[in-house]
Design an enzyme around this catalytic site. Structure first.
Site, short mmCIF file in Angstrom:
data_model
loop_
_atom_site.label_atom_id
_atom_site.label_comp_id
_atom_site.label_asym_id
_atom_site.label_seq_id
_atom_site.Cartn_x
_atom_site.Cartn_y
_atom_site.Cartn_z
N GLY A 1 -23.43 25.94 -53.81
CA GLY A 1 -24.65 26.11 -53.05
C GLY A 1 -24.41 25.98 -51.56
CD GLN B 1 -23.57 22.43 -47.32
OE1 GLN B 1 -22.92 21.49 -47.76
NE2 GLN B 1 -24.54 22.97 -48.01
CD GLU C 1 -18.99 14.72 -49.35
OE1 GLU C 1 -19.16 13.88 -50.25
OE2 GLU C 1 -17.87 15.18 -49.08
N GLY D 1 -23.82 20.37 -56.94
CA GLY D 1 -22.75 19.62 -57.60
C GLY D 1 -22.81 18.14 -57.28
MO1 MOS Z 1 -18.30 15.20 -53.44
S1 MOS Z 1 -19.08 13.40 -53.74
O1 MOS Z 1 -16.91 15.12 -52.67
O2 MOS Z 1 -18.73 16.40 -54.39
#
Ligand code: MOS
Length: 756
Positions: A482, A654, A721, A253
């Protein structure tokens, strides 16, 4: 979005929350076999009867007007069913310039003949086959009235970003900036550039749209199912409950699939106009334009230190690109707001309007680009101070959030530094650059960077149904793009119900389920997991009331607060013998099922009391060929503290994925525009490079233990992230250490070193 819960969760850890045997286990993802054997049904795998294929024609210029389209030629092609241009495009009920949801941008759906960026849809062809539609689009053979495109940060006039919600970051100032500059015994003033990057998930954007009267069924990958329903309901003037979104699997995504996009609206429109189901899937090339990207930045950092090496000032100004018709500004300077204890901190954001598609959120928006610059600037400052970069960061460690003075809900960053350094072997690092060479003669360098990322929560709802046979069904419209959320969320749900994973049926990825919120901001496990946990507890509470009120139960008269659910049994805490099975309670009561519901959201006061971030430290080793200047990341060690880890295997995956993106950010990813047309020259995987296996050598993730009593009742932060954030700077600093060259742009290219 669901409403905030009526009874806000306490912002302190709910001590009665007990995790059972599921959370904390490194389980393999539940959908793994379906994915690797090809039985998982992605949106574009849906082929309803009577399906038509839609192909849109992307503009090949970035600025101007479409003056001619050979619509007759396209229509005449066998198998072409319809051709839509701005002249005959059927009407929409909602204005495509409006923003119906929190994460919306102005979309291009053939409003007029203006071209605002390369890749903008300028016509749509509907065909009986993909080949017919593709050929029809080719036959349109457009003519343009072209103007000189502006595609670089230097091509426009910078303006101050007007803060105001999504994509318009506010600047902040804490302390006396001028005094901070004046007090500096040593100072640096450096400017870093980051390139524009495009979301290139493995699965490109795709949609299959089917109308039945005014009921709309969409197979579309989305990070936010219910928000997607709301957006498309708005554009098509139908009640939100008339829209059903199925999104069981996403092939990635990255933020791009959290927003409504023009091509999807065109497909839905074509389905309504033609009375047949329509499928549209973007080609790889089409990913470069209408579905957002990470905007390029130019960041100026001015840092100063006193004689004691304490930062007197951290002044971070970020200039970022945005489109001519909407606003999204990379919130890069945010990275400097919450990390180091400088006497004065300023973050400011300025923008430039260019002939490009509107940028948008892309994995670690803000912090990824911002920390790339900040962490290199910190390295430069450390060098000016004659200090080891890690020692310099520890010297400037923030015990409370700089500026606000708020305590952190938790911050095990010091442990990240120490554990990461230990694992990497940082202590042996020579201070001066260009000191290490390996047996093959490659220059070797070590660099490090700090990672931080906010730990947000959105709102979500869930339902948990306990059945007479002791099994349970749990439901939420959560998205798994994912990251493995279907697995980690099920682990949370199973523990909340005191069941094992095989007693749990987990339904997600369908908009008819309770709103699982947005899978974004690294907040999905906390958010949807919080709702699932609350739902499970609600079910168990009802079960406890049944038992406690039944004279035939060993739990008769036991207060609900003292009951524990584990292994399908309810018993008194500390007295496991006093209890009975779920099935006994339900069968004696003659209750076929118990349905509990739960909500999760962060009460605003929680964020006012505490600063909430995940943290990490990344250590990089690079090898650089002294003649050819080829660069390779030979080792990466990342140590991260992100609160409670529900599934160590998936969390590690991740974090690794993030670190690999960090390699791509540092060395590979860059979209380049043709200065004549404004078209992106490398809009495919041949020219737009991302790391492949050969680029990733030694990669190690350390998850640092962290108890967070405040971030949410489950103590979960997020890992999606942050892996990118520290990695980029660490690699840039390692290249400096290997070669002696400081390259102030990302990606760092061979030619940058050759000409340094
Ligand atoms: Mo994200 S850039 O919070 O999918």
């Amino acid at each position: 979005m669901s409403e905030p819960m009526s009874e806000p969760m306490s912002d302190v850890l709910d001590r009665s929350i007990r995790f059972g045997s599921n959370a904390g286990q490194p389980l393999t993802r539940r959908d793994g076999i379906a994915k690797v054997t090809g039985t998982a049904t992605f949106a574009a795998d849906n082929l309803p009867d009577g399906l038509l294929h839609a192909v849109y024609l992307p503009a090949t210029i970035a600025r101007g007007r479409v003056t001619k389209l050979d619509v007759d030629a396209a229509r005449a092609h066998p198998g072409v069913v319809a051709v839509y241009t701005p002249e005959n495009r059927p009407p929409l009920q909602g204005d495509p310039d409006d923003k119906p949801t929190m994460f919306s941008f102005r979309i291009e759906v053939l409003q007029d003949d203006t071209v605002r960026y390369a890749g903008q849809p300028i016509a749509l062809v509907l065909g009986e086959t993909l080949e017919a539609a593709t050929e029809g689009a080719r036959l349109l053979n457009p003519d343009y009235d072209m103007q000189t495109p502006r595609t670089g940060l230097d091509d426009g006039d910078p303006f101050d970003v007007e803060p105001g919600g999504f994509g318009r970051p506010a600047g902040t100032t804490h302390g006396d900036i001028d005094a901070g500059h004046a007090a500096a015994a040593k100072a640096i003033d450096v400017t870093y550039r980051t390139a524009s990057q495009y979301h290139n998930a493995m699965e490109t954007h795709a949609i299959v749209a089917q109308w039945d009267g005014d009921q709309l069924l969409l197979d579309v990958p989305t990070q936010a199912l219910n928000m997607t329903c709301a957006a498309y309901a708005y554009f098509f003037g139908i009640p939100v409950e008339n829209v059903t979104v199925r999104s069981p699997y996403l092939g990635g995504g990255f933020g791009s699939k959290a927003i409504p996009v023009g091509p999807s609206v065109l497909a839905i429109l074509a389905a309504r106009a033609s009375g047949r189901p329509v499928k549209l899937m973007l080609t790889r090339q089409q990913m470069f334009g209408p579905v957002a990207h990470r905007g390029a930045t130019r960041q100026r950092l001015r840092l100063g230190i006193g004689d004691d090496a304490a930062l007197t000032v951290l002044d971070h100004d970020s200039l970022s690109e945005t489109s001519t018709f909407d606003d999204f500004h990379e919130p890069a300077a945010n990275a400097s707001q919450g990390l180091y204890a400088a006497g004065a901190i300023r973050s400011s954001h300025r923008g430039v309007r260019l002939d490009i598609g509107t940028p948008g959120p892309m994995r670690a928006p803000g912090e990824a680009s911002g920390a790339a610059a900040l962490e290199c600037a910190m390295d430069e400052m450390a060098e000016a101070a004659g200090m080891d970069p890690l020692e310099f960061r520890l010297k400037n460690y923030a015990e409370t959030e700089p500026g606000t003075g708020k305590p952190y809900s938790s911050k095990a960053l010091r442990d990240c530094y120490l554990q990461g350094a230990e694992r990497f072997g940082w202590a042996g690092r020579p201070m001066a650059p260009r000191q290490m060479q390996d047996e093959d003669g490659l220059l070797t360098g070590w660099g490090m960077g700090t990672a931080l990322f906010p730990a947000p929560m959105f709102a979500a709802e869930a339902r948990a149904t306990l059945r007479a046979d002791g099994s349970a069904l749990v439901e939420t419209s959560a998205a798994d793009m994912g990251q493995g959320s279907w697995t980690s969320l099920a682990q949370i749900a199973a523990d909340s119900l005191g069941l094992s994973m095989d007693q749990l049926e987990f339904h997600a990825g369908h908009s008819s389920l309770p709103d699982g919120g947005v899978a974004g901001g690294s907040g999905h496990t906390a958010t949807a997991g919080g709702a699932l946990h609350a739902a499970g507890r609600d079910t168990i509470r009802q079960l406890g009331e049944l038992a406690a009120g039944d004279p035939a139960s060993p739990l008769y008269g036991a207060g609900n607060a003292s009951l524990v659910a584990q292994h399908g049994r309810l018993f008194v805490e500390g007295d496991p013998g006093r209890g009975e099975s779920f099935t006994d309670i339900l069968s004696r009561a003659g209750v076929p099922e118990l349905i509990g519901s739960g909500k999760a959201a962060r009460p605003p006061e929680a964020g006012q009391r505490h600063a909430m971030y995940s943290h990490g430290a990344v250590f990089a080793e690079v090898k650089v060929d002294p003649e050819l200047c080829q660069m390779r990341v030979s080792r990466l060690v990342g140590a991260f503290a992100a609160g409670r880890i529900i599934n160590p295997k998936l969390a590690e995956s991740q974090l690794m994925g993030g670190m690999i993106w960090g390699i791509g950010f540092a060395l590979h990813e860059e979209a380049k525009h043709d200065p004549r047309t404004g078209r992106i020259l490398n809009a495919d995987f041949a020219g737009y490079h991302v790391p492949v296996n050969a680029d990733v050598c030694g990669l190690e993730v350390v998850t640092v233990h962290e108890d967070d009593p405040f971030v949410n009742p489950l103590g979960i932060k997020g890992v999606g992230e942050i892996g990118i954030v520290g990695t980029v700077g660490a690699i840039g600093n390692a290249i400096r250490h290997a070669t002696g060259h400081r390259i102030r742009r990302f990606p760092i290219r061979i030619e940058d070193l050759l000409t340094a």
